[in-house]
Design an enzyme around this catalytic site. Sequence first.
Site, PDB file in Angstrom:
ATOM      1  N   ASN A 152       1.663  -4.232   9.431  1.00 48.30           N
ATOM      2  CA  ASN A 152       2.799  -4.742  10.187  1.00 48.30           C
ATOM      3  C   ASN A 152       2.265  -6.001  10.858  1.00 48.30           C
ATOM      4  OD1 ASN A 152       4.944  -5.187  11.929  1.00 48.30           O
ATOM      5  ND2 ASN A 152       5.241  -3.008  12.365  1.00 48.30           N
TER       6      ASN A 152
ATOM      7  N   CYS B 215       5.821  -4.959  18.978  1.00 50.79           N
ATOM      8  CA  CYS B 215       6.574  -3.768  19.385  1.00 50.79           C
ATOM      9  C   CYS B 215       5.793  -2.796  20.274  1.00 50.79           C
ATOM     10  CB  CYS B 215       7.140  -3.065  18.150  1.00 50.79           C
ATOM     11  SG  CYS B 215       8.390  -1.806  18.568  1.00 50.79           S
TER      12      CYS B 215
ATOM     13  N   ASN C 129      11.345  -3.430  17.213  1.00 46.51           N
ATOM     14  CA  ASN C 129      12.436  -2.593  16.703  1.00 46.51           C
ATOM     15  C   ASN C 129      12.350  -1.294  17.483  1.00 46.51           C
ATOM     16  OD1 ASN C 129      13.633  -3.457  13.736  1.00 46.51           O
ATOM     17  ND2 ASN C 129      11.572  -4.257  14.050  1.00 46.51           N
TER      18      ASN C 129
ATOM     19  N   GLU D 267       5.722   4.538  10.492  1.00 53.54           N
ATOM     20  CA  GLU D 267       4.773   3.411  10.492  1.00 53.54           C
ATOM     21  C   GLU D 267       3.353   3.860  10.180  1.00 53.54           C
ATOM     22  OE1 GLU D 267       5.014   0.068  13.203  1.00 53.54           O
ATOM     23  OE2 GLU D 267       6.806   0.962  14.071  1.00 53.54           O
TER      24      GLU D 267
ATOM     25  N   GLU E 180       9.916  -8.334  15.116  1.00 51.34           N
ATOM     26  CA  GLU E 180       9.045  -7.552  14.235  1.00 51.34           C
ATOM     27  C   GLU E 180       9.810  -7.251  12.943  1.00 51.34           C
ATOM     28  OE1 GLU E 180       8.972  -3.444  15.394  1.00 51.34           O
ATOM     29  OE2 GLU E 180       6.959  -3.101  14.567  1.00 51.34           O
TER      30      GLU E 180
ATOM     31  N   LYS F  88      -0.526  -5.458  13.682  1.00 49.89           N
ATOM     32  CA  LYS F  88      -0.217  -4.471  14.724  1.00 49.89           C
ATOM     33  C   LYS F  88      -1.288  -3.390  14.835  1.00 49.89           C
ATOM     34  CE  LYS F  88       3.799  -1.577  16.060  1.00 49.89           C
ATOM     35  NZ  LYS F  88       5.198  -1.290  15.675  1.00 49.89           N
TER      36      LYS F  88
END
Lengths: 347, 347
Positions: free
Chosen positions: A108, A194, A219, A146, A47, A126
């Site tokens: 993302n 993730c 991550n 995020e 990612e 994502k």
Amino acid sequence: MTREVKVAAAQVGAIHRDTPKTAVMSRLISLLHEAADSKVQLVVFPECTLTTFFPRHLLQAEELEAFFEHGEITDSPDVKPLFEVSKKLGIDIVLGYAERTPEGVGYNISIYFSAFESRILQKYRKVHLPGTKEPFKEPNATNQLEKRYFTPGDLGFPAFRAPGLVPDTVKKGTVQAGEITAGKGDPIFGMLICNDRRWSEAWRMYALKGAELIMFGFNTGGHMAHLWGGRKAMTPEQAKTEALFHSRLVQQSNSYMNACWSISSARCGKDDGKYDLIAGSAICDPEGHIVAEAQTEGDELISAVIDLEDCRQGKEKTFDFARHRRIEAYGLINQQAGVSEPELLEK
Amino acid sequence: MTREVKVAAAQVGAIHRDTPKTAVMSRLISLLHEAADSKVQLVVFPECTLTTFFPRHLLQAEELEAFFEHGEITDSPDVKPLFEVSKKLGIDIVLGYAERTPEGVGYNISIYFSAFESRILQKYRKVHLPGTKEPFKEPNATNQLEKRYFTPGDLGFPAFRAPGLVPDTVKKGTVQAGEITAGKGDPIFGMLICNDRRWSEAWRMYALKGAELIMFGFNTGGHMAHLWGGRKAMTPEQAKTEALFHSRLVQQSNSYMNACWSISSARCGKDDGKYDLIAGSAICDPEGHIVAEAQTEGDELISAVIDLEDCRQGKEKTFDFARHRRIEAYGLINQQAGVSEPELLEK
């Protein structure tokens, strides 16, 4: 009959806040060459592979934008060399990065680039963004912004077939649309990113489309449980062990419960010498067993020959969805996001 | 603040085809007394606790009906003594059995009997029935005829609060209906049965109602993977190890992903000296760690003091559903039972 593909996770170690993308790129290309030496056909990168994991920082606009890709990734001067090597070596790649759309929206994202077709076959944005919009107030907490920098993905969970990997595929016309083609067609893939891996709905959406392999980068902070103040105080080392335990657990169980292979690929090591990310990139079989796992916390290629036919045991027996799922009992799952508790009983 | 409850799984070893229910009952009562000696407040018995696991046999009507309970279980002459002991000792129990309704429908059911209220608080009928309607054709295969003998549960996944277990509960009137009451109210429980534990939707339905503890019994054949002819040939011993691995994996991961405690309780041992069932009854915490696990393949009580407040870390952070779930992306989960694959690509 077997439908074997040689796959790999290309784990990527520390990337600092000031590391230029070109320096990262040469490491990724080096991993691709290593993959070619082992006759790997598909490499999964992590990612947000191209930069440090910037959502840990509260950033001003200029620095923030430098962490995003603007425009088509295959045209990016920084990243283009990776696709050129992919094509030259005949290796498909999955690559995660931060995307800024022409409309200014941040995602993302993860893309699947097919060397066979010389193009991006599929994109995934994502869906499950962790963290917060506002920075933590605790002075020593590592942020996870995020929800501030990205918008939840708008592409759903798009399963797709990847051509050119399994030579003995079915000829066009012998399989009807909608027919179960396990053992016949091009492999069916899905991508997650993730935190998605902790959400059973994400895996199930792909499994309902017959996914035989689900791939994701991550991550994951090794120190988070410590800083978030769990009820049981942990040392940073214990918190990291716990984070790795959870990472393995959800990959293994969701692979089993969805009867699919999975590949996870870590951004890891200590960014800027202090932000500790867990490693543990892994390839997991459809029965939930890890068949290859990273041994380091730096750049490392792990690979395995996976037989997609191994999914059939699960898909045709224990997890034969059509025979066993009871959708009339699952209403709440997409009707209600949060929790609604039963009433308190009178005492 | 803590909300501690001392809970146990009462694992039950071999029960043969001709073992009378009264003989089983005295073993269950013995386990209840052992629980009382340890100040246990809640005991979970297995699935179909009262008899051998009869769905492995193709049965004539008369023998089949003898394995079912007809009428209210609390009035059953065979089973009534168990409820009397439960009340006398002040221990709540979860009990699985085969239920025949007045309308003639067969369910694989589990009930929660509250010693505090001297009544059945909740019933759950198994939703995910494994196996087949027709017996296997292979002469040596062990049948799994749950789909023949039972109808899928019609009660959904009914979460409920259990009174009398946590002394320091909230007073009536200080909490509004619908308010998140973690840390305040009577504990929120859910029941599953055996194969349900492999289906993430079942756990999620309870978690969406705030479940803090999910309890299930199981009868899981240790030899099944062997007989079902997985692609990788296994010895019976390997198949049993694999079945236990899967049982642990789904309990641990689903407890973690739903931030709840769980208790599993096995019917185990060799029924009729030959039908091998795995043991491995376990109590698992909301972070996915097993805190107590059976060490034998016979009658065995395992117990632990569990703090329901340990769910909060998960429910308020990583798995804060209201903040993180994206229900707009989960449509297929209750719209489509089986698999619909993406189209084959042209070659």
